[in-house]
Design a protein around this motif. Structure first.
Motif, PDB file in Angstrom:
ATOM      1  N   THR A  39       0.075 -10.836 -13.742  1.00  0.00           N
ATOM      2  CA  THR A  39      -1.143 -10.415 -13.043  1.00  0.00           C
ATOM      3  C   THR A  39      -0.792  -9.920 -11.638  1.00  0.00           C
ATOM      4  O   THR A  39      -0.043 -10.580 -10.922  1.00  0.00           O
ATOM      5  CB  THR A  39      -2.118 -11.605 -12.936  1.00  0.00           C
ATOM      6  N   THR A  40      -1.311  -8.766 -11.267  1.00  0.00           N
ATOM      7  CA  THR A  40      -1.064  -8.252  -9.915  1.00  0.00           C
ATOM      8  C   THR A  40      -2.367  -8.300  -9.110  1.00  0.00           C
ATOM      9  O   THR A  40      -3.469  -8.326  -9.680  1.00  0.00           O
ATOM     10  CB  THR A  40      -0.585  -6.786  -9.946  1.00  0.00           C
ATOM     11  N   LEU A  41      -2.228  -8.309  -7.788  1.00  0.00           N
ATOM     12  CA  LEU A  41      -3.416  -8.271  -6.931  1.00  0.00           C
ATOM     13  C   LEU A  41      -4.201  -6.985  -7.188  1.00  0.00           C
ATOM     14  O   LEU A  41      -5.430  -6.956  -7.073  1.00  0.00           O
ATOM     15  CB  LEU A  41      -3.012  -8.380  -5.455  1.00  0.00           C
ATOM     16  N   ARG A  42      -3.473  -5.928  -7.561  1.00  0.00           N
ATOM     17  CA  ARG A  42      -4.137  -4.665  -7.869  1.00  0.00           C
ATOM     18  C   ARG A  42      -5.085  -4.812  -9.074  1.00  0.00           C
ATOM     19  O   ARG A  42      -6.218  -4.323  -9.042  1.00  0.00           O
ATOM     20  CB  ARG A  42      -3.066  -3.595  -8.139  1.00  0.00           C
ATOM     21  N   ASP A  43      -4.604  -5.496 -10.143  1.00  0.00           N
ATOM     22  CA  ASP A  43      -5.468  -5.775 -11.313  1.00  0.00           C
ATOM     23  C   ASP A  43      -6.757  -6.459 -10.870  1.00  0.00           C
ATOM     24  O   ASP A  43      -7.855  -6.125 -11.304  1.00  0.00           O
ATOM     25  CB  ASP A  43      -4.820  -6.780 -12.292  1.00  0.00           C
ATOM     26  N   ILE A  44      -6.556  -7.464 -10.034  1.00  0.00           N
ATOM     27  CA  ILE A  44      -7.693  -8.289  -9.634  1.00  0.00           C
ATOM     28  C   ILE A  44      -8.665  -7.482  -8.788  1.00  0.00           C
ATOM     29  O   ILE A  44      -9.883  -7.569  -8.959  1.00  0.00           O
ATOM     30  CB  ILE A  44      -7.198  -9.555  -8.887  1.00  0.00           C
ATOM     31  N   ALA A  45      -8.108  -6.651  -7.898  1.00  0.00           N
ATOM     32  CA  ALA A  45      -8.953  -5.803  -7.056  1.00  0.00           C
ATOM     33  C   ALA A  45      -9.802  -4.887  -7.939  1.00  0.00           C
ATOM     34  O   ALA A  45     -11.018  -4.752  -7.737  1.00  0.00           O
ATOM     35  CB  ALA A  45      -8.078  -4.976  -6.109  1.00  0.00           C
ATOM     36  N   ARG A  46      -9.164  -4.291  -8.944  1.00  0.00           N
ATOM     37  CA  ARG A  46      -9.884  -3.368  -9.824  1.00  0.00           C
ATOM     38  C   ARG A  46     -11.025  -4.103 -10.538  1.00  0.00           C
ATOM     39  O   ARG A  46     -12.156  -3.638 -10.574  1.00  0.00           O
ATOM     40  CB  ARG A  46      -8.912  -2.751 -10.831  1.00  0.00           C
ATOM     41  N   ARG A  47     -10.712  -5.263 -11.104  1.00  0.00           N
ATOM     42  CA  ARG A  47     -11.735  -6.045 -11.792  1.00  0.00           C
ATOM     43  C   ARG A  47     -12.897  -6.425 -10.887  1.00  0.00           C
ATOM     44  O   ARG A  47     -14.048  -6.444 -11.303  1.00  0.00           O
ATOM     45  CB  ARG A  47     -11.153  -7.363 -12.290  1.00  0.00           C
ATOM     46  N   ALA A  48     -12.548  -6.794  -9.649  1.00  0.00           N
ATOM     47  CA  ALA A  48     -13.593  -7.287  -8.746  1.00  0.00           C
ATOM     48  C   ALA A  48     -14.346  -6.132  -8.098  1.00  0.00           C
ATOM     49  O   ALA A  48     -15.367  -6.352  -7.438  1.00  0.00           O
ATOM     50  CB  ALA A  48     -12.965  -8.180  -7.671  1.00  0.00           C
ATOM     51  N   GLY A  49     -13.836  -4.914  -8.264  1.00  0.00           N
ATOM     52  CA  GLY A  49     -14.458  -3.759  -7.622  1.00  0.00           C
ATOM     53  C   GLY A  49     -14.304  -3.791  -6.105  1.00  0.00           C
ATOM     54  O   GLY A  49     -15.213  -3.385  -5.373  1.00  0.00           O
ATOM     55  N   VAL A  50     -13.179  -4.288  -5.651  1.00  0.00           N
ATOM     56  CA  VAL A  50     -12.915  -4.307  -4.202  1.00  0.00           C
ATOM     57  C   VAL A  50     -11.548  -3.681  -3.957  1.00  0.00           C
ATOM     58  O   VAL A  50     -10.809  -3.384  -4.907  1.00  0.00           O
ATOM     59  CB  VAL A  50     -12.920  -5.753  -3.625  1.00  0.00           C
ATOM     60  N   THR A  51     -11.197  -3.487  -2.720  1.00  0.00           N
ATOM     61  CA  THR A  51      -9.882  -2.914  -2.422  1.00  0.00           C
ATOM     62  C   THR A  51      -8.830  -4.023  -2.365  1.00  0.00           C
ATOM     63  O   THR A  51      -9.128  -5.195  -2.140  1.00  0.00           O
ATOM     64  CB  THR A  51      -9.873  -2.200  -1.054  1.00  0.00           C
ATOM     65  N   HIS A  52      -7.595  -3.578  -2.591  1.00  0.00           N
ATOM     66  CA  HIS A  52      -6.444  -4.472  -2.475  1.00  0.00           C
ATOM     67  C   HIS A  52      -6.414  -5.108  -1.087  1.00  0.00           C
ATOM     68  O   HIS A  52      -6.183  -6.321  -0.938  1.00  0.00           O
ATOM     69  CB  HIS A  52      -5.189  -3.628  -2.726  1.00  0.00           C
ATOM     70  N   GLY A  53      -6.708  -4.297  -0.073  1.00  0.00           N
ATOM     71  CA  GLY A  53      -6.689  -4.798   1.312  1.00  0.00           C
ATOM     72  C   GLY A  53      -7.703  -5.920   1.533  1.00  0.00           C
ATOM     73  O   GLY A  53      -7.425  -6.878   2.258  1.00  0.00           O
ATOM     74  N   LEU A  54      -8.853  -5.787   0.866  1.00  0.00           N
ATOM     75  CA  LEU A  54      -9.874  -6.817   1.040  1.00  0.00           C
ATOM     76  C   LEU A  54      -9.397  -8.159   0.466  1.00  0.00           C
ATOM     77  O   LEU A  54      -9.633  -9.222   1.050  1.00  0.00           O
ATOM     78  CB  LEU A  54     -11.178  -6.387   0.356  1.00  0.00           C
ATOM     79  N   ILE A  55      -8.710  -8.089  -0.676  1.00  0.00           N
ATOM     80  CA  ILE A  55      -8.158  -9.328  -1.244  1.00  0.00           C
ATOM     81  C   ILE A  55      -7.199  -9.962  -0.253  1.00  0.00           C
ATOM     82  O   ILE A  55      -7.257 -11.165   0.012  1.00  0.00           O
ATOM     83  CB  ILE A  55      -7.437  -9.061  -2.584  1.00  0.00           C
ATOM     84  N   SER A  56      -6.322  -9.129   0.314  1.00  0.00           N
ATOM     85  CA  SER A  56      -5.346  -9.667   1.267  1.00  0.00           C
ATOM     86  C   SER A  56      -6.024 -10.284   2.481  1.00  0.00           C
ATOM     87  O   SER A  56      -5.503 -11.237   3.065  1.00  0.00           O
ATOM     88  CB  SER A  56      -4.385  -8.567   1.732  1.00  0.00           C
ATOM     89  N   ARG A  57      -7.175  -9.721   2.863  1.00  0.00           N
ATOM     90  CA  ARG A  57      -7.860 -10.294   4.012  1.00  0.00           C
ATOM     91  C   ARG A  57      -8.406 -11.695   3.683  1.00  0.00           C
ATOM     92  O   ARG A  57      -8.406 -12.585   4.520  1.00  0.00           O
ATOM     93  CB  ARG A  57      -9.006  -9.372   4.466  1.00  0.00           C
ATOM     94  N   HIS A  58      -8.847 -11.862   2.418  1.00  0.00           N
ATOM     95  CA  HIS A  58      -9.394 -13.171   2.030  1.00  0.00           C
ATOM     96  C   HIS A  58      -8.303 -14.171   1.644  1.00  0.00           C
ATOM     97  O   HIS A  58      -8.425 -15.364   1.921  1.00  0.00           O
ATOM     98  CB  HIS A  58     -10.359 -13.004   0.855  1.00  0.00           C
ATOM     99  N   PHE A  59      -7.274 -13.686   0.954  1.00  0.00           N
ATOM    100  CA  PHE A  59      -6.228 -14.586   0.443  1.00  0.00           C
ATOM    101  C   PHE A  59      -4.882 -13.955   0.774  1.00  0.00           C
ATOM    102  O   PHE A  59      -4.603 -12.842   0.363  1.00  0.00           O
ATOM    103  CB  PHE A  59      -6.360 -14.747  -1.073  1.00  0.00           C
ATOM    104  N   SER A  60      -4.029 -14.687   1.444  1.00  0.00           N
ATOM    105  CA  SER A  60      -2.830 -14.042   1.979  1.00  0.00           C
ATOM    106  C   SER A  60      -1.771 -13.712   0.916  1.00  0.00           C
ATOM    107  O   SER A  60      -0.890 -12.907   1.171  1.00  0.00           O
ATOM    108  CB  SER A  60      -2.228 -14.910   3.078  1.00  0.00           C
ATOM    109  N   SER A  61      -1.821 -14.339  -0.263  1.00  0.00           N
ATOM    110  CA  SER A  61      -0.802 -14.051  -1.281  1.00  0.00           C
ATOM    111  C   SER A  61      -1.375 -14.342  -2.666  1.00  0.00           C
ATOM    112  O   SER A  61      -2.423 -14.975  -2.804  1.00  0.00           O
ATOM    113  CB  SER A  61       0.427 -14.931  -1.060  1.00  0.00           C
TER     114      SER A  61
END
Lengths: 201, 201
Positions: A39-61
């Motif tokens: 699983t990549t952060l990119r997969d998760i971003a796509r599923r959640a409909g948010v940007t990769h950067g937003l995930i990084s802002r909420h969760f550092s890794s």
């Protein structure tokens, strides 16, 4: 939260709590489907409909996101708190309730699958999670409490964890009978009995 | 058996028992390394230094070869036979002895890994194996024996199997402490105690 076609969903602009919840839900599904390593952060971003950067802002890794997605120590602390004598009942009840709610998307199930199929990172993460659970159990089961064997406490907690993993595997992953189709209340009874013996025998 | 370079190894020509043993050993390693679904009879033939056709002559299918490679019901029958009261001791001892000998190449470990990582065939095979084990346990633990709860017998046997799978997972796959480095004799003691409660409580 429903999305209006043609408009960016509201949560993306001004709902950080909504983002966080959407990311966590997407993460649970993604980890459950593809395992931890794939699983990549990119997969998760796509599923959640948010940007990769937003995930990084909420969760550092990825690791931190995973740990946040897992029903965590706060849940465990809530379950474990109380009379040590009825701890097995609370653990059994909490475990069955959680798994019955959504075993397929449970991150622990995902980790169990991943670790079993030889993903070293997943195995390490599982070890880390078990160690932090042990600390929570120890807080209630102090070695000098009456009727509890001090030296063996860590072993008993480890056997308790192993028992729950084995039952998770049989009932929710391989789905072997008679465990797979046992009513949750019966399973809770059996687990309570067995966990009691494992802890207090 | 040593092979002489330049000559076909002797067992290939006139040692059917040697063939069989070589095929079984190669199968155990291949299943352990690659999981059930990804292992082919061709892989196993290459490892064993025999032809694909020879494997088919000895074992009619991959499933049958797998079942033959697993420490089978004959071993289990030998362990289970005897006084029901000391059955937990025999199961715990047999389990630990077998896993300590060669957990990495144990076909059950391979199946557990494969079934966990979503190989349906592996899960079905695991179910089939569990069902045949249940039959062996039932032969000793008759429902009308004193002190044994008839209705729950299958459940108790399933919980016993789950416990052993969970411990296998913790100690031999994820290698979580303190189970991973516990001396085998201590593990046997703990398992005996827990299995006794699961079966006879």
């Amino acid at each position: 939260m429903k999305e209006v076609p043609g408009e960016p969903p509201r949560r993306h602009r001004r709902d950080p709590e909504g983002h966080r919840a959407a990311i966590l839900e997407a993460a649970r599904h993604a980890f459950a489907e593809r395992g931890y390593a794939r699983t990549t952060l990119r997969d998760i971003a796509r599923r959640a409909g948010v940007t990769h950067g937003l995930i990084s802002r909420h969760f550092s890794s990825k690791e931190r996101l995973f740990l946040a997605a897992v029903p965590g120590n706060r849940d465990l602390e809530r379950i474990v708190a109380g009379d040590p004598a009825t701890l097995p009942d609370r653990i059994a009840h909490g475990f069955v309730q959680r798994m019955e709610t959504d075993a397929v998307n449970d991150p622990l199930v995902a980790l169990l699958r991943s670790a079993a199929s030889d993903e070293r990172t997943a195995a390490h993460l599982l070890v880390a999670m078990q160690e932090s659970s042990v600390a929570v159990y120890r807080s209630v089961l102090s070695p000098d409490a009456p009727g509890e064997p001090g030296d063996d406490l860590d072993t008993r907690i480890a056997l308790l964890g192993s028992h729950l993993m084995g039952v998770t595997f049989s009932r929710y992953i391989a789905r072997t009978e008679p465990l797979a189709s046992m009513p949750p209340e019966r399973l809770t009874e059996h687990l309570t009995r067995t966990l009691r013996h494992i802890l207090f025998d």
